[in-house]
Design a protein around this motif. Structure first.
Motif, PDB file in Angstrom:
ATOM      1  N   TYR A 382       0.840  -1.202   0.000  1.00  0.00           N
ATOM      2  CA  TYR A 382       0.000   0.000   0.000  1.00  0.00           C
ATOM      3  C   TYR A 382       0.875   1.252   0.000  1.00  0.00           C
ATOM      4  O   TYR A 382       0.568   2.242  -0.688  1.00  0.00           O
ATOM      5  CB  TYR A 382      -0.924  -0.020   1.213  1.00  0.00           C
ATOM      6  N   LYS A 386       0.971   4.420  -2.612  1.00  0.00           N
ATOM      7  CA  LYS A 386       0.556   5.742  -2.132  1.00  0.00           C
ATOM      8  C   LYS A 386       1.730   6.602  -1.676  1.00  0.00           C
ATOM      9  O   LYS A 386       1.530   7.599  -0.979  1.00  0.00           O
ATOM     10  CB  LYS A 386      -0.422   5.564  -0.963  1.00  0.00           C
ATOM     11  N   GLU A 392      -0.530   9.554   3.614  1.00  0.00           N
ATOM     12  CA  GLU A 392      -0.641   8.101   3.548  1.00  0.00           C
ATOM     13  C   GLU A 392       0.724   7.448   3.766  1.00  0.00           C
ATOM     14  O   GLU A 392       0.840   6.416   4.439  1.00  0.00           O
ATOM     15  CB  GLU A 392      -1.210   7.668   2.195  1.00  0.00           C
ATOM     16  N   SER A 396       1.670   4.623   6.495  1.00  0.00           N
ATOM     17  CA  SER A 396       1.862   3.249   6.027  1.00  0.00           C
ATOM     18  C   SER A 396       3.291   2.739   6.184  1.00  0.00           C
ATOM     19  O   SER A 396       3.494   1.580   6.565  1.00  0.00           O
ATOM     20  CB  SER A 396       1.425   3.127   4.560  1.00  0.00           C
ATOM     21  N   ASN A 416      -4.922  -1.398   7.147  1.00  0.00           N
ATOM     22  CA  ASN A 416      -5.577  -2.596   6.636  1.00  0.00           C
ATOM     23  C   ASN A 416      -7.055  -2.676   6.962  1.00  0.00           C
ATOM     24  O   ASN A 416      -7.873  -3.010   6.096  1.00  0.00           O
ATOM     25  CB  ASN A 416      -4.848  -3.842   7.163  1.00  0.00           C
ATOM     26  N   TYR A 419      -9.045   0.141   4.968  1.00  0.00           N
ATOM     27  CA  TYR A 419      -9.286  -0.033   3.541  1.00  0.00           C
ATOM     28  C   TYR A 419      -9.670  -1.459   3.143  1.00  0.00           C
ATOM     29  O   TYR A 419      -9.954  -1.721   1.983  1.00  0.00           O
ATOM     30  CB  TYR A 419      -8.050   0.403   2.749  1.00  0.00           C
ATOM     31  N   PRO A 422      -6.224  -4.570   1.845  1.00  0.00           N
ATOM     32  CA  PRO A 422      -4.908  -5.028   2.326  1.00  0.00           C
ATOM     33  C   PRO A 422      -5.041  -6.068   3.441  1.00  0.00           C
ATOM     34  O   PRO A 422      -4.211  -6.982   3.539  1.00  0.00           O
ATOM     35  CB  PRO A 422      -4.239  -3.744   2.833  1.00  0.00           C
ATOM     36  N   THR A 481      -2.271  -7.356  -2.790  1.00  0.00           N
ATOM     37  CA  THR A 481      -2.644  -5.959  -2.516  1.00  0.00           C
ATOM     38  C   THR A 481      -2.605  -5.144  -3.807  1.00  0.00           C
ATOM     39  O   THR A 481      -3.540  -4.374  -4.110  1.00  0.00           O
ATOM     40  CB  THR A 481      -1.707  -5.341  -1.475  1.00  0.00           C
ATOM     41  N   HIS A 485      -6.072  -3.773  -5.726  1.00  0.00           N
ATOM     42  CA  HIS A 485      -6.197  -2.348  -6.037  1.00  0.00           C
ATOM     43  C   HIS A 485      -6.390  -2.136  -7.538  1.00  0.00           C
ATOM     44  O   HIS A 485      -7.203  -1.301  -7.959  1.00  0.00           O
ATOM     45  CB  HIS A 485      -4.943  -1.608  -5.557  1.00  0.00           C
ATOM     46  N   THR A 491     -12.246  -1.808  -2.980  1.00  0.00           N
ATOM     47  CA  THR A 491     -11.573  -0.510  -2.883  1.00  0.00           C
ATOM     48  C   THR A 491     -12.547   0.651  -2.740  1.00  0.00           C
ATOM     49  O   THR A 491     -12.157   1.804  -2.856  1.00  0.00           O
ATOM     50  CB  THR A 491     -10.700  -0.261  -4.121  1.00  0.00           C
ATOM     51  N   GLU A 494     -11.500   3.192  -0.121  1.00  0.00           N
ATOM     52  CA  GLU A 494     -10.344   3.986  -0.512  1.00  0.00           C
ATOM     53  C   GLU A 494     -10.724   5.057  -1.522  1.00  0.00           C
ATOM     54  O   GLU A 494     -10.172   6.156  -1.508  1.00  0.00           O
ATOM     55  CB  GLU A 494      -9.278   3.064  -1.097  1.00  0.00           C
TER      56      GLU A 494
END
Length: 673
Positions: A382, A386, A392, A396, A416, A419, A422, A481, A485, A491, A494
């Motif tokens: 992730y 990002k 983010e 992360s 996780n 969103y 993940p 992941t 996405h 998603t 997100e």
């Protein structure tokens, strides 16, 4: 106006108002609420409050993440709400009314094992290091010889020397390190009985004494029971009380016997405290608690606990080694992360420890470590997606590193769970890793550090397969992941602009620059009471004793009159008049709490002489209280005097403690950090 007064008012409204709060406390970073109706809490509105960094529900408590300023926020909340805060233990007790029996048992186990986890971790690391020294055969060191005879295994393969075989230095290091390793695992019952006493609010020294009685050298060591003949047991390790016979067995490394014995001691002490007059309680409460608990431990609870513990470990061991171990690995690997989210993961420590003691190792711990790695890998993927988003990335990347080092809460709650996809990717990767781990029979010496450092606790012969499975736990979640996405799987959270706006508001306080505040100044705090002053660690309430609310001292009053210790302003005055907060002119925030649990008196025996917002001078009368009435109702009168903004001040008591003080005499100094 308090620093968080507006946010506190908004939070009170968003959780359903005062009437919906059954209990409230706080820990190091979170406000902990027990709500009458969880559905009344408006989660979106709460998470939009600037000071709030997130919410979740765990163990019957609705928890609001504030951060390091939680003590200040808590004070402002109780001031604007008029709701008395309770200790963490009291809040947990209230929360249990929202739990089913299984959840209550799991919560209790978690609370007992959490304080001793650091010891289990260091013990596991030491055992892992000793395993390398004495367990890894290195061909370059030559074939092992005994009395000039080369050694071979049963399959005919040569046995090579280990490091301790060829190095006197490392042999002595290995021998020395057995001291802490033995202390942690052989004497584990001492830690368990102490932790139970601590959790139950009973005498911790009695818990320690009981634990020592379970592992005394006068008893037959638990590890030697299986190899000791019945004749020797009957002759040397049996008590004969007339027709009754009981074995003198020790419970080294045993978990369930220690749990049962410790709980029996605490419940006996609580029972006798309520029935024995205070004037003779110091004599009879310990005696009537410890001796019966010890008898029960060696006659009923210990043998029963041993039987249950071995039975439980055999069931789990069967799942780890049986024909369907792949299924056990798949299910456990997938569900461990949700266990962490709900707080149930601590219960696995008891099973891990029992497996290690009964079978010389545990196959459960490697799967736990692999789950941590899998969740960290999902967050790392992730982050790569990002990394151009500063906020983010700031969440992360540290969360991924933390998970790789064995602490997954930042990864789970920061990314996780928020969103979803993940989390699912990590669970799938962990499930596959769990299958492979049991397929390769990977075993750890004991509990160690989770994540990547877990290899130090893995038995040496399984290092290579564990490294291969770790690569799977890294690669699969990262790939999934990215794939989820790319395909838009789960998603929505997100991509939803409304939810993203809420998350942005939630995180604003964490990443915005802190507001400039007036520089703190040194303040001399006078004693608000006459009586005996002691170290704060001796307070009856663990929230005060552990310094969670702030640093300071505790006073046993000799007179029922509380005065202001400084010049300043009354910022908090509870409707029940049992506690008051003052902000000194120099900036120190001082809380004085008369007695423990005295909020239950609902103001009876208390008389206030000031109002919230009043200016006061040092020595001005604040509260009068009837000491006899408080004691008659069954409460203590000890009064913590603490500096709650401990992020700005360091306290130093005046003189050696304990000592007798008069009202208005020098008590302590608060110096700016």
């Amino acid at each position: 106006m308090g620093k968080f007064e507006k946010d506190a008012k908004d939070l009170l409204e968003a959780i359903g108002g005062k009437e919906n709060v059954t209990a409230v406390s706080h820990c190091a970073t979170r406000m902990r609420f027990v709500l009458g109706d969880d559905k009344k809490a408006k989660v979106k509105a709460i998470e939009a409050i600037p000071a709030v960094k997130g919410t979740f529900t765990n163990a019957g408590q609705f928890q609001v993440i504030i951060g390091n300023d939680v003590p200040i926020f808590f004070n402002d909340f109780v001031a604007v709400s008029g709701i008395e805060g309770v200790s963490k233990e009291a809040a947990k007790s209230a929360a249990k009314s929202h739990q089913n029996p299984v959840q209550r048992v799991m919560t209790t186990l978690a609370e007992i094992f959490t304080p001793i986890i650091p010891a289990l971790i260091v013990g596991g690391l030491i055992l892992g290091f000793r395993n390398v020294l004495e367990g890894v055969q290195i061909q370059a060191l030559g074939q092992k010889m005994i009395d000039g005879v080369a050694q071979f295994a049963k399959d005919g393969e040569p046995i090579y020397n280990t490091i301790v075989d060829v190095s006197k230095f490392w042999s002595n290091v290995n021998d020395f390190l057995w001291l802490p390793a033995q202390a942690v695992f052989h004497f584990l019952p001492v830690g368990i009985t102490w932790s139970i006493a601590r959790k139950m609010g009973t005498s911790q020294i009695l818990g320690i004494v009981l634990g020592i009685c379970l592992v005394s050298p006068n008893l037959l060591n638990a590890y030697d029971v299986a190899t000791t003949s019945k004749e020797i047991i009957a002759e040397q390790y049996t008590w004969y009380f007339g027709p009754l016979e009981f074995h003198k067995f020790g419970y080294q490394g045993q978990v369930i016997p220690a749990l049962l014995a410790g709980l029996s001691l605490s419940y006996l002490e609580i029972f006798w405290r309520k029935r024995i007059p205070e004037v003779i309680s110091m004599i009879f409460v310990p005696l009537l608690s410890l001796v019966p608990a010890l008898i029960l431990a060696h006659t009923i609870l210990g043998p029963f606990g041993w039987w249950v513990g071995q039975g439980l470990s055999k069931v789990v061991f069967a799942g780890l080694t049986g024909s369907f171990k792949w299924l056990f690995g798949a299910v456990f690997g997938a569900l461990y992360a949700p266990f962490v989210i709900t707080g149930l993961h601590h219960m696995t420590n008891a099973i891990d420890t029992q497996l290690a003691n009964d079978y010389g190792g545990t196959a459960l711990w490697p799967m736990i470590a692999l789950s941590n790695i899998a969740q960290g890998s999902a967050v790392l993927a992730y982050y790569f997606m990002k990394r151009k988003n500063e906020k983010e990335a700031q969440i992360s990347l540290p969360a991924a590193v933390s998970a790789y080092l064995g602490v997954t809460e930042p990864a789970l709650f920061g990314v996780n769970v928020k969103y979803t996809y993940p989390l699912i990717a990590g669970m799938i990767g962990s499930s596959i890793a769990g299958i492979l781990s049991l397929t390769f029979n990977i075993t750890a010496t004991g509990i160690g550090v989770g994540g990547l450092p877990a290899i130090l606790s893995i038995q040496a012969k399984y290092w290579l397969p564990f490294i291969l499975v770790m690569l799977v736990a890294i690669a699969v979640p990262m790939f999934l992941t990215f794939f989820f996405h790319k395909t838009g799987f789960l998603t929505k959270t997100e991509e939803d602009p409304e939810l993203q706006a809420e998350f942005a508001a939630q995180e604003e306080a964490e990443f915005s620059a802190p507001a400039e505040e007036a520089a703190a100044q040194e303040v001399s705090v006078l004693s608000p009471l006459a009586g005996e002053v002691k170290e704060l660690s001796q307070a009856a309430d663990p929230v005060f004793a552990q310094g969670v609310m702030g640093q300071g001292v505790v006073i046993i009053p000799s007179e029922g009159e509380l005065v202001s210790p400084v010049d300043g302003k009354v910022t908090v005055l509870f409707p029940t008049m049992h506690a008051v907060g003052i902000q000194s002119d120099q900036g120190a925030e001082i809380l004085m709490h008369i007695g423990m649990d005295t909020v239950n008196l609902e103001g009876k025996g208390f008389e206030g002489h000031v109002a919230q917002g009043d200016r006061v001078k040092a020595g001005d009368k604040l509260i009068s209280f009837d000491m006899k009435a408080i004691k008659k109702a069954g409460y203590v009168t000890e009064t913590p005097v603490i500096i709650t903004n401990q992020d700005q001040y360091q306290t130093e008591p005046v003189g050696e403690l304990p000592r007798v003080v008069e009202r208005g005499s020098q008590l302590m100094t608060a110096k700016p950090l």
